[in-house]
Design an enzyme around this catalytic site. Sequence first.
Site, PDB file in Angstrom:
ATOM      1  N   HIS A 163       0.655  -0.720   0.035  1.00 28.26           N
ATOM      2  CA  HIS A 163      -0.072  -0.070   0.333  1.00 28.26           C
ATOM      3  C   HIS A 163       0.787   1.116   0.148  1.00 28.26           C
ATOM      4  O   HIS A 163       0.393   1.847  -0.538  1.00 28.26           O
ATOM      5  CB  HIS A 163      -0.722  -0.275   0.940  1.00 28.26           C
ATOM      6  CG  HIS A 163      -1.714   1.298   1.656  1.00 28.26           C
ATOM      7  ND1 HIS A 163      -2.777   1.366   1.059  1.00 28.26           N
ATOM      8  CD2 HIS A 163      -1.261   2.736   1.850  1.00 28.26           C
ATOM      9  CE1 HIS A 163      -3.888   2.466   1.811  1.00 28.26           C
ATOM     10  NE2 HIS A 163      -2.604   3.411   1.626  1.00 28.26           N
ATOM     11  N   GLU A 164       2.127   0.981   0.673  1.00 31.44           N
ATOM     12  CA  GLU A 164       2.716   2.893   0.954  1.00 31.44           C
ATOM     13  C   GLU A 164       3.275   3.230  -0.025  1.00 31.44           C
ATOM     14  O   GLU A 164       3.476   3.572  -0.470  1.00 31.44           O
ATOM     15  CB  GLU A 164       3.654   2.167   2.223  1.00 31.44           C
ATOM     16  CG  GLU A 164       2.446   2.937   3.667  1.00 31.44           C
ATOM     17  CD  GLU A 164       1.858   3.874   3.537  1.00 31.44           C
ATOM     18  OE1 GLU A 164       1.707   4.386   3.372  1.00 31.44           O
ATOM     19  OE2 GLU A 164       0.966   3.041   4.559  1.00 31.44           O
ATOM     20  N   HIS A 167       1.354   3.752  -3.468  1.00 34.33           N
ATOM     21  CA  HIS A 167       1.502   5.825  -2.989  1.00 34.33           C
ATOM     22  C   HIS A 167       2.521   6.662  -3.349  1.00 34.33           C
ATOM     23  O   HIS A 167       1.779   7.655  -4.765  1.00 34.33           O
ATOM     24  CB  HIS A 167       1.429   6.307  -1.766  1.00 34.33           C
ATOM     25  CG  HIS A 167       0.276   6.337  -0.697  1.00 34.33           C
ATOM     26  ND1 HIS A 167      -1.374   6.311  -1.443  1.00 34.33           N
ATOM     27  CD2 HIS A 167      -0.319   5.591   0.107  1.00 34.33           C
ATOM     28  CE1 HIS A 167      -1.850   6.000  -0.670  1.00 34.33           C
ATOM     29  NE2 HIS A 167      -1.455   5.599   0.727  1.00 34.33           N
ATOM     30  N   TYR A 178      -4.000  14.568  -2.738  1.00 32.53           N
ATOM     31  CA  TYR A 178      -4.942  14.082  -1.756  1.00 32.53           C
ATOM     32  C   TYR A 178      -6.169  14.544  -0.817  1.00 32.53           C
ATOM     33  O   TYR A 178      -5.514  15.028   0.111  1.00 32.53           O
ATOM     34  CB  TYR A 178      -3.398  14.091  -0.503  1.00 32.53           C
ATOM     35  CG  TYR A 178      -3.816  12.884   0.649  1.00 32.53           C
ATOM     36  CD1 TYR A 178      -3.813  11.224  -0.285  1.00 32.53           C
ATOM     37  CD2 TYR A 178      -3.203  13.110   1.350  1.00 32.53           C
ATOM     38  CE1 TYR A 178      -4.164  10.543   0.594  1.00 32.53           C
ATOM     39  CE2 TYR A 178      -3.944  11.877   2.567  1.00 32.53           C
ATOM     40  CZ  TYR A 178      -4.256  10.983   1.970  1.00 32.53           C
ATOM     41  OH  TYR A 178      -4.050   9.425   2.276  1.00 32.53           O
ATOM     42  N   GLU A 187      -6.034   6.900  -2.044  1.00 37.65           N
ATOM     43  CA  GLU A 187      -5.881   5.908  -1.267  1.00 37.65           C
ATOM     44  C   GLU A 187      -6.611   4.125  -1.785  1.00 37.65           C
ATOM     45  O   GLU A 187      -5.928   2.913  -1.234  1.00 37.65           O
ATOM     46  CB  GLU A 187      -7.378   6.216   0.146  1.00 37.65           C
ATOM     47  CG  GLU A 187      -5.855   7.258   1.188  1.00 37.65           C
ATOM     48  CD  GLU A 187      -4.903   5.971   1.974  1.00 37.65           C
ATOM     49  OE1 GLU A 187      -5.339   5.145   2.108  1.00 37.65           O
ATOM     50  OE2 GLU A 187      -3.574   7.262   1.743  1.00 37.65           O
ATOM     51  N   ASP A 262     -10.458  14.219   7.423  1.00 38.50           N
ATOM     52  CA  ASP A 262      -9.280  13.296   6.895  1.00 38.50           C
ATOM     53  C   ASP A 262      -9.225  13.689   5.235  1.00 38.50           C
ATOM     54  O   ASP A 262      -9.982  13.235   4.854  1.00 38.50           O
ATOM     55  CB  ASP A 262     -10.221  12.059   7.424  1.00 38.50           C
ATOM     56  CG  ASP A 262      -9.897  10.269   6.418  1.00 38.50           C
ATOM     57  OD1 ASP A 262      -8.260  10.926   6.227  1.00 38.50           O
ATOM     58  OD2 ASP A 262     -10.680   9.859   5.507  1.00 38.50           O
ATOM     59  N   HIS A 267      -9.694   8.810   3.256  1.00 42.37           N
ATOM     60  CA  HIS A 267     -10.212   6.953   4.015  1.00 42.37           C
ATOM     61  C   HIS A 267     -11.084   6.238   4.034  1.00 42.37           C
ATOM     62  O   HIS A 267     -11.812   5.079   3.580  1.00 42.37           O
ATOM     63  CB  HIS A 267      -9.416   6.971   5.337  1.00 42.37           C
ATOM     64  CG  HIS A 267      -7.695   6.967   4.913  1.00 42.37           C
ATOM     65  ND1 HIS A 267      -7.285   8.188   5.735  1.00 42.37           N
ATOM     66  CD2 HIS A 267      -6.713   6.211   5.088  1.00 42.37           C
ATOM     67  CE1 HIS A 267      -5.681   8.421   5.685  1.00 42.37           C
ATOM     68  NE2 HIS A 267      -5.753   6.805   5.232  1.00 42.37           N
TER      69      HIS A 267
END
Length: 345
Positions: A163-164, A167, A178, A187, A262, A267
């Site tokens: 996941h990271e 990005h 974002y 995300e 957020d 998210h």
Amino acid sequence: MVRNRVQCIIPPYVLEAIEANGTPEQRARAAATLRIDAVVRADRAEAPTAPPQPAADVTAHRRIYDAGNTTNLPGTLVRDEGDPDSADVCVNEVYDGFGTTLDLYGQVYSRNSVDDAGLDLIGTVHYATDFNNAMWDGEQAIFGDGDGSIFNRFTIAIDVIGHELTHAVTQYTAGLAYRNQSGALNESISDVFGSLVKQYHASPRQTADEADWLIGAGLWAPRIHGAALRSMKAPGTAYEDPLVGKDPQPATMDGYVTTRQDNGGVHLNSGIPNHAFYLAAVSFGGYAWEKAGRVWYDALTDPSLSSNAGFLEFAQLTVQKAEALFGADGRQRIHDAWAQVSITT
């Protein structure tokens, strides 16, 4: 345009729930994590992203560092490319997770590291003290140890590592802003390819029907009632606990959340495109990275995808890619997947 390029796996609303419901010690740790997140965002906000330079003969190297429970980055180098296993399980988990992510992007999508130019991958473990998060800060991946009572170590889930790093792929391709729907897409794409990394890593490799479609399984400590951070198969069902609250993700546009929190619900609303991908993957069947994953990858890397793309723009592009790749049948499957989350392409 300069954008905030720090993205974290744990949504702020989870940490805010712990601040409201936890013990004094748990509240303090949650507040500290939120403060550190904000500091890293401020430090990295003005750092420009260098455009990738094509270099097909360059091979990415993995470098894992230990911050020693400080916030000094990257820390002390503890494992370089080709080094033997470390005695530290966190170091090995990140090293291996980086390797599997490189393999998925390289072997399946012919991508040379996250920037498609052989960029070396840097990861830091043991960041801060009891840090309850993992993040991509625009230059490297960062992993906390968790506090042991609510969260386990953040290297425990290979999909979080994937996941990271995804990005970073988004950073070097569409550069999805974002915030709001483009941030939720950002995300979601990280969840999609993080899940594909996990399915690709499994032995034997998992088909769409065999996969659990959970993001961050294993992160919750035993006392927390929850299976994972998010569920792509059934958004809104991943956890429910008095301490951390109930998974608030909607599965369709009928539940879309309009909020200033957020970053505009990045998210939260990511559950909608997440669910569309899940539906597309199980519709195609087989290994999800081969068809649905290829469609999503080709859409993400298409120069026509705008940095402020909303769900509809991305959905329409995936339909186009599906038709180009798999004909009318593929087009219909992708169209139907988006329709089931109330997005009509």
